[in-house]
Scaffold this active site. Structure first.
Site, PDB file in Angstrom:
ATOM      1  N   ASP A  12      22.654  73.478  21.904  1.00 46.80           N
ATOM      2  CA  ASP A  12      21.929  73.647  23.152  1.00 46.80           C
ATOM      3  C   ASP A  12      20.720  72.686  23.103  1.00 46.80           C
ATOM      4  O   ASP A  12      20.349  72.215  22.021  1.00 46.80           O
ATOM      5  CB  ASP A  12      21.456  75.102  23.272  1.00 46.80           C
ATOM      6  CG  ASP A  12      20.485  75.315  24.414  1.00 46.80           C
ATOM      7  OD1 ASP A  12      20.783  74.861  25.531  1.00 46.80           O
ATOM      8  OD2 ASP A  12      19.414  75.938  24.188  1.00 46.80           O
ATOM      9  N   ASP A  14      17.456  72.671  25.700  1.00 50.52           N
ATOM     10  CA  ASP A  14      16.141  73.229  26.042  1.00 50.52           C
ATOM     11  C   ASP A  14      15.845  74.484  25.227  1.00 50.52           C
ATOM     12  O   ASP A  14      16.604  75.447  25.271  1.00 50.52           O
ATOM     13  CB  ASP A  14      16.080  73.539  27.543  1.00 50.52           C
ATOM     14  CG  ASP A  14      16.113  72.266  28.372  1.00 50.52           C
ATOM     15  OD1 ASP A  14      15.177  71.469  28.240  1.00 50.52           O
ATOM     16  OD2 ASP A  14      17.084  72.064  29.121  1.00 50.52           O
ATOM     17  N   GLY A  55      19.090  76.456  35.280  1.00 51.16           N
ATOM     18  CA  GLY A  55      19.141  75.323  36.198  1.00 51.16           C
ATOM     19  C   GLY A  55      17.855  75.215  36.997  1.00 51.16           C
ATOM     20  O   GLY A  55      17.427  76.185  37.639  1.00 51.16           O
ATOM     21  N   HIS A  85      13.055  68.883  42.737  1.00 44.81           N
ATOM     22  CA  HIS A  85      13.808  68.746  41.487  1.00 44.81           C
ATOM     23  C   HIS A  85      13.916  67.285  41.039  1.00 44.81           C
ATOM     24  O   HIS A  85      13.780  66.981  39.854  1.00 44.81           O
ATOM     25  CB  HIS A  85      15.195  69.381  41.655  1.00 44.81           C
ATOM     26  CG  HIS A  85      15.884  69.658  40.367  1.00 44.81           C
ATOM     27  ND1 HIS A  85      17.188  69.294  40.109  1.00 44.81           N
ATOM     28  CD2 HIS A  85      15.444  70.244  39.221  1.00 44.81           C
ATOM     29  CE1 HIS A  85      17.504  69.649  38.874  1.00 44.81           C
ATOM     30  NE2 HIS A  85      16.473  70.228  38.313  1.00 44.81           N
ATOM     31  N   ASP A 186      19.069  79.291  21.850  1.00 50.16           N
ATOM     32  CA  ASP A 186      17.793  79.999  21.726  1.00 50.16           C
ATOM     33  C   ASP A 186      17.689  81.215  22.638  1.00 50.16           C
ATOM     34  O   ASP A 186      16.739  81.980  22.510  1.00 50.16           O
ATOM     35  CB  ASP A 186      16.616  79.065  22.031  1.00 50.16           C
ATOM     36  CG  ASP A 186      16.584  78.652  23.492  1.00 50.16           C
ATOM     37  OD1 ASP A 186      17.620  78.177  23.994  1.00 50.16           O
ATOM     38  OD2 ASP A 186      15.548  78.823  24.139  1.00 50.16           O
TER      39      ASP A 186
HETATM   40  C1  XBP Z   1      17.900  75.239  30.147  1.00 50.27           C
HETATM   41  C2  XBP Z   1      17.803  75.253  31.614  1.00 50.27           C
HETATM   42  C3  XBP Z   1      17.465  74.038  32.381  1.00 50.27           C
HETATM   43  C4  XBP Z   1      16.033  73.553  32.254  1.00 50.27           C
HETATM   44  C5  XBP Z   1      15.654  72.623  33.365  1.00 50.27           C
HETATM   45  O1  XBP Z   1      19.124  74.687  29.762  1.00 50.27           O
HETATM   46  O2  XBP Z   1      18.052  76.281  32.206  1.00 50.27           O
HETATM   47  O3  XBP Z   1      17.705  74.359  33.711  1.00 50.27           O
HETATM   48  O4  XBP Z   1      15.154  74.650  32.314  1.00 50.27           O
HETATM   49  O5  XBP Z   1      16.544  71.583  33.499  1.00 50.27           O
HETATM   50  P1  XBP Z   1      19.708  74.676  28.234  1.00 50.27           P
HETATM   51  P2  XBP Z   1      17.124  71.136  34.928  1.00 50.27           P
HETATM   52  O6  XBP Z   1      18.945  75.664  27.404  1.00 50.27           O
HETATM   53  O7  XBP Z   1      21.151  75.054  28.414  1.00 50.27           O
HETATM   54  O8  XBP Z   1      19.593  73.270  27.712  1.00 50.27           O
HETATM   55  O9  XBP Z   1      15.985  71.100  35.881  1.00 50.27           O
HETATM   56  O10 XBP Z   1      17.733  69.777  34.673  1.00 50.27           O
HETATM   57  O11 XBP Z   1      18.141  72.163  35.338  1.00 50.27           O
HETATM   58 MG    MG Z   2      18.199  76.892  25.707  1.00 51.78          MG
END
Ligand code: XBP
Ligand code: MG
Length: 254
Positions: A12, A14, A55, A85, A186
């Site tokens: 993953d 973020d 997202g 966005h 996470d």
């Molecule tokens: C985490 C998310 C993402 C980010 C923002 O994704 O939910 O939406 O917060 O990115 P992951 P975007 O943990 O699966 O990586 O604005 O591009 O959606």
């Molecule tokens: Mg994450």
């Protein structure tokens, strides 16, 4: 039948590779609001609540439902959310390109260990290719993609976690069965996504999800950077969580 060996680690992004939410996306969202003269800001706490919606675009739309200053029609809201966005992502990329968002402890070491031992790695995220590219170019180098056998982002799998779409696509691209991979995540939403695809999960808790219910994970701990505080417990020698630990956890999967 021989039990299936571990063939790939699915990462993953973020919260797992780096603490990108508070210091990256949130700052960039508030900057975009300001740039567009939008009269609201998200606090750190509010953003934590909003992270239940995967997202960034979807998160904006959800917030507007309870935002009295937001436009009335869904059409106007969608158009505004799209503009915000786009600007948010420009700002986010600039921020991470500066090197301000570092990989979490132990991540780089596990990347290196996987590369050295020929274990495949993939990226599985609901964020965009551009955002991932900005982060990993800054933290790993311009040739970061060469180290990953698959990179699955929002453009490839538009149905966001907790839906398993992104994980299923990663398995197809890697030509692996779910039992041959381990996902590192996470959040409870990430856990749900990988689990629904049949993939065992290791949780490294992040700032915004310190106590999510994560039942069903192979292992749960504070960070790959420490062997303390893991469940199931690791031997207490100093050092980081390494591939041998992940392999051992993988062997214990149900
Ligand atoms: C985490 C998310 C993402 C980010 C923002 O994704 O939910 O939406 O917060 O990115 P992951 P975007 O943990 O699966 O990586 O604005 O591009 O959606
Ligand atoms: Mg994450």
């Amino acid at each position: 039948l021989r039990p299936l060996m571990l063939e790939a680690i699915l990462w993953d992004v973020d919260g797992t590779l780096a603490e990108t939410e508070r210091d990256g996306h949130l700052v960039a969202f508030n900057g975009a609001f300001e740039e567009l003269d939008i009269p609201w800001r998200w606090s750190e706490q509010r953003y934590g609540e909003l992270l239940r919606v995967a997202g960034g675009f979807e998160r904006l739309l959800f917030d507007m439902e309870s935002q009295p200053l937001a436009p009335g029609s869904l059409e106007e809201r969608s158009a505004l959310a799209r503009r915000i966005h786009v600007l948010k992502n420009q700002r986010y990329k600039k921020l991470v390109a500066s090197g301000a968002l570092r990989l979490r402890p132990g991540v780089r070491e596990l990347f290196d260990e996987c590369s050295a031992s020929g274990l495949s790695m993939a990226i599985v995220t609901t964020t965009s290719h551009g955002n991932v590219d900005a982060l990993l170019s800054a933290q790993v180098g311009a040739d970061w993609k060469a180290r990953f056998a698959a990179v699955v982002c929002a453009e490839d799998a538009p149905v966001k976690k907790p839906d398993p779409q992104a994980y299923r696509l990663a398995l197809v691209r890697l030509r692996l069965r779910a039992e041959q991979a381990v996902a590192i995540e996470d959040s409870a939403m990430g856990l749900a996504a990988a689990t629904a695809a049949g993939i065992p999960v290791v949780i490294t808790r992040s700032r915004y999800f310190p106590d999510d219910h994560v039942t069903g994970a192979l292992a749960v701990g504070p960070s790959l950077g420490t062997r303390a505080g893991w469940s199931p417990a690791l031997d207490a020698r100093p050092g980081k969580v390494g591939l041998a630990d992940i392999r051992r956890w993988h062997e214990t999967r149900g």
